[in-house]
Design a protein around this motif. Structure first.
Motif, PDB file in Angstrom:
ATOM      1  N   UNK A   1      32.304   5.181   9.978  1.00  0.00           N
ATOM      2  CA  UNK A   1      32.814   6.791   9.720  1.00  0.00           C
ATOM      3  C   UNK A   1      32.103   7.785  10.664  1.00  0.00           C
ATOM      4  N   UNK A   2      30.904   7.586  10.778  1.00  0.00           N
ATOM      5  CA  UNK A   2      30.300   8.512  11.672  1.00  0.00           C
ATOM      6  C   UNK A   2      30.657   8.948  13.057  1.00  0.00           C
ATOM      7  N   UNK A   3      30.924   7.441  13.589  1.00  0.00           N
ATOM      8  CA  UNK A   3      31.640   7.467  14.974  1.00  0.00           C
ATOM      9  C   UNK A   3      32.885   8.049  14.911  1.00  0.00           C
ATOM     10  N   UNK A   4      33.800   8.064  14.012  1.00  0.00           N
ATOM     11  CA  UNK A   4      35.159   8.894  14.069  1.00  0.00           C
ATOM     12  C   UNK A   4      34.756  10.414  13.559  1.00  0.00           C
ATOM     13  N   UNK A   5      33.743  10.653  12.666  1.00  0.00           N
ATOM     14  CA  UNK A   5      33.830  12.228  12.303  1.00  0.00           C
ATOM     15  C   UNK A   5      32.818  12.917  13.196  1.00  0.00           C
ATOM     16  N   UNK A   6      31.823  12.299  13.736  1.00  0.00           N
ATOM     17  CA  UNK A   6      30.900  12.789  14.762  1.00  0.00           C
ATOM     18  C   UNK A   6      30.743  12.470  16.192  1.00  0.00           C
ATOM     19  N   UNK A   7      31.578  11.234  16.532  1.00  0.00           N
ATOM     20  CA  UNK A   7      31.488  10.726  17.949  1.00  0.00           C
ATOM     21  C   UNK A   7      30.250   9.883  18.298  1.00  0.00           C
ATOM     22  N   UNK A   8      29.337  10.055  17.005  1.00  0.00           N
ATOM     23  CA  UNK A   8      28.025   9.133  17.265  1.00  0.00           C
ATOM     24  C   UNK A   8      27.650   8.541  16.100  1.00  0.00           C
ATOM     25  N   UNK A   9      26.981   7.529  15.890  1.00  0.00           N
ATOM     26  CA  UNK A   9      26.312   6.828  14.995  1.00  0.00           C
ATOM     27  C   UNK A   9      25.110   5.794  15.439  1.00  0.00           C
ATOM     28  N   UNK A  10      24.362   5.354  14.484  1.00  0.00           N
ATOM     29  CA  UNK A  10      23.495   4.140  15.003  1.00  0.00           C
ATOM     30  C   UNK A  10      24.275   3.255  15.608  1.00  0.00           C
ATOM     31  N   UNK A  11      23.650   2.478  16.766  1.00  0.00           N
ATOM     32  CA  UNK A  11      24.272   1.475  17.481  1.00  0.00           C
ATOM     33  C   UNK A  11      23.611   0.082  16.893  1.00  0.00           C
ATOM     34  N   UNK A  12      24.311  -1.003  16.660  1.00  0.00           N
ATOM     35  CA  UNK A  12      23.851  -2.297  16.746  1.00  0.00           C
ATOM     36  C   UNK A  12      23.242  -2.572  18.077  1.00  0.00           C
ATOM     37  N   UNK A  13      22.190  -3.207  17.999  1.00  0.00           N
ATOM     38  CA  UNK A  13      21.441  -3.648  19.361  1.00  0.00           C
ATOM     39  C   UNK A  13      21.436  -5.398  19.031  1.00  0.00           C
ATOM     40  N   UNK A  14      22.042  -5.761  20.452  1.00  0.00           N
ATOM     41  CA  UNK A  14      21.979  -7.378  20.702  1.00  0.00           C
ATOM     42  C   UNK A  14      21.325  -7.687  21.812  1.00  0.00           C
ATOM     43  N   UNK A  15      20.765  -8.669  21.590  1.00  0.00           N
ATOM     44  CA  UNK A  15      20.285  -9.583  22.667  1.00  0.00           C
ATOM     45  C   UNK A  15      20.991  -9.857  23.858  1.00  0.00           C
ATOM     46  N   UNK A  16      20.822  -9.746  24.970  1.00  0.00           N
ATOM     47  CA  UNK A  16      22.006  -9.879  26.062  1.00  0.00           C
ATOM     48  C   UNK A  16      22.124 -11.594  26.226  1.00  0.00           C
ATOM     49  N   UNK A  17      20.772 -12.117  26.326  1.00  0.00           N
ATOM     50  CA  UNK A  17      20.881 -13.684  26.491  1.00  0.00           C
ATOM     51  C   UNK A  17      21.335 -14.260  25.454  1.00  0.00           C
ATOM     52  N   UNK A  18      20.941 -14.111  24.111  1.00  0.00           N
ATOM     53  CA  UNK A  18      21.620 -15.013  22.955  1.00  0.00           C
ATOM     54  C   UNK A  18      22.520 -14.434  22.344  1.00  0.00           C
ATOM     55  N   UNK A  19      22.960 -12.895  22.303  1.00  0.00           N
ATOM     56  CA  UNK A  19      24.127 -12.438  21.671  1.00  0.00           C
ATOM     57  C   UNK A  19      23.694 -12.125  20.292  1.00  0.00           C
ATOM     58  N   UNK A  20      22.284 -12.400  19.797  1.00  0.00           N
ATOM     59  CA  UNK A  20      21.785 -12.209  18.416  1.00  0.00           C
ATOM     60  C   UNK A  20      21.745 -10.688  18.101  1.00  0.00           C
ATOM     61  N   UNK A  21      22.170 -10.468  16.908  1.00  0.00           N
ATOM     62  CA  UNK A  21      21.857  -9.078  16.043  1.00  0.00           C
ATOM     63  C   UNK A  21      20.384  -8.990  16.123  1.00  0.00           C
ATOM     64  N   UNK A  22      19.775  -7.966  16.760  1.00  0.00           N
ATOM     65  CA  UNK A  22      18.366  -7.872  16.481  1.00  0.00           C
ATOM     66  C   UNK A  22      17.856  -6.654  15.681  1.00  0.00           C
ATOM     67  N   UNK A  23      18.764  -5.571  15.503  1.00  0.00           N
ATOM     68  CA  UNK A  23      18.711  -4.377  14.651  1.00  0.00           C
ATOM     69  C   UNK A  23      19.753  -3.270  15.018  1.00  0.00           C
ATOM     70  N   UNK A  24      19.103  -2.176  14.946  1.00  0.00           N
ATOM     71  CA  UNK A  24      20.187  -1.032  15.314  1.00  0.00           C
ATOM     72  C   UNK A  24      19.221   0.158  15.812  1.00  0.00           C
ATOM     73  N   UNK A  25      19.765   0.868  16.496  1.00  0.00           N
ATOM     74  CA  UNK A  25      19.039   2.075  17.340  1.00  0.00           C
ATOM     75  C   UNK A  25      20.028   2.876  17.609  1.00  0.00           C
ATOM     76  N   UNK A  26      19.417   4.337  18.135  1.00  0.00           N
ATOM     77  CA  UNK A  26      20.323   5.263  18.500  1.00  0.00           C
ATOM     78  C   UNK A  26      20.388   6.517  17.735  1.00  0.00           C
TER      79      UNK A  26
END
Length: 174
Positions: free
Chosen positions: A56-81
């Motif tokens: 909902x923050x993306x909709x309301x504010x145009x920004x919110x924390x992003x999921x962080x994914x490992x490029x090689x494995x596609x694994x979710x490693x956390x969030x940042x932003x």
């Protein structure tokens, strides 16, 4: 799925409902929450609420924390932003906060610094933000280091929920 930023090793993308398992593993870990008020989640429903809130923050504010994914494995490693914080915090309102959180098994790999630096670039170059702020518990040496490596400068120490925290900020370069 919208990708906001790519670094050498990581993809920073919108947080999705399919990130629930990774988010639960991360946010139910007491060690991850050591400097975050020691309130880890206990149910998947809590994580679902967090994901819905961020989306909902993306909709309301145009920004919110992003999921962080490992490029090689596609694994979710956390969030940042970045996220917009209404405040008041440390006497400030309506500021953009830089934050990050990772699954413990990914600590020590430089992901927080890599994503924090990328988020700051995005905030200044893409969003044209005038100021980016960050907060860290004074005892959390790793997080304080990350904020400094991302180019934020120490402002002051203040009380947040009964604990001393450092305030950092950086203005957009001219």
């Amino acid at each position: 799925m919208r990708i906001f930023v790519e670094t050498e090793r990581l993809i920073m993308r919108e947080l999705l409902p399919t990130d629930e398992a990774g988010m639960f593993e991360m946010d139910s870990d007491a060690e991850v929450h050591r400097y975050l008020g020691n309130k880890p989640v206990t149910t998947r429903a809590q994580v679902q609420e967090v994901i819905a809130f961020v989306r909902q923050q993306y909709v309301d504010n145009g920004i919110g924390r992003w999921a962080v994914e490992d490029k090689q494995t596609g694994a979710f490693v956390g969030w940042s932003g970045l996220k917009l914080v209404a405040g008041p915090t440390n006497g400030r309102t309506h500021y953009y906060d830089l934050g990050y959180r990772f699954l413990r098994r990914y600590w020590g790999r430089g992901y927080a610094t890599e994503t924090a630096q990328a988020a700051v670039r995005y905030g200044f170059e893409t969003m044209q933000l005038p100021l980016i702020c960050g907060i860290a518990d004074v005892r959390n040496e790793a997080s304080n280091h990350v904020l400094q490596k991302a180019g934020l400068c120490y402002g002051n120490t203040f009380d947040l929920d009964g604990l001393p925290h450092h305030w950092y900020q950086r203005e957009r370069p001219a």
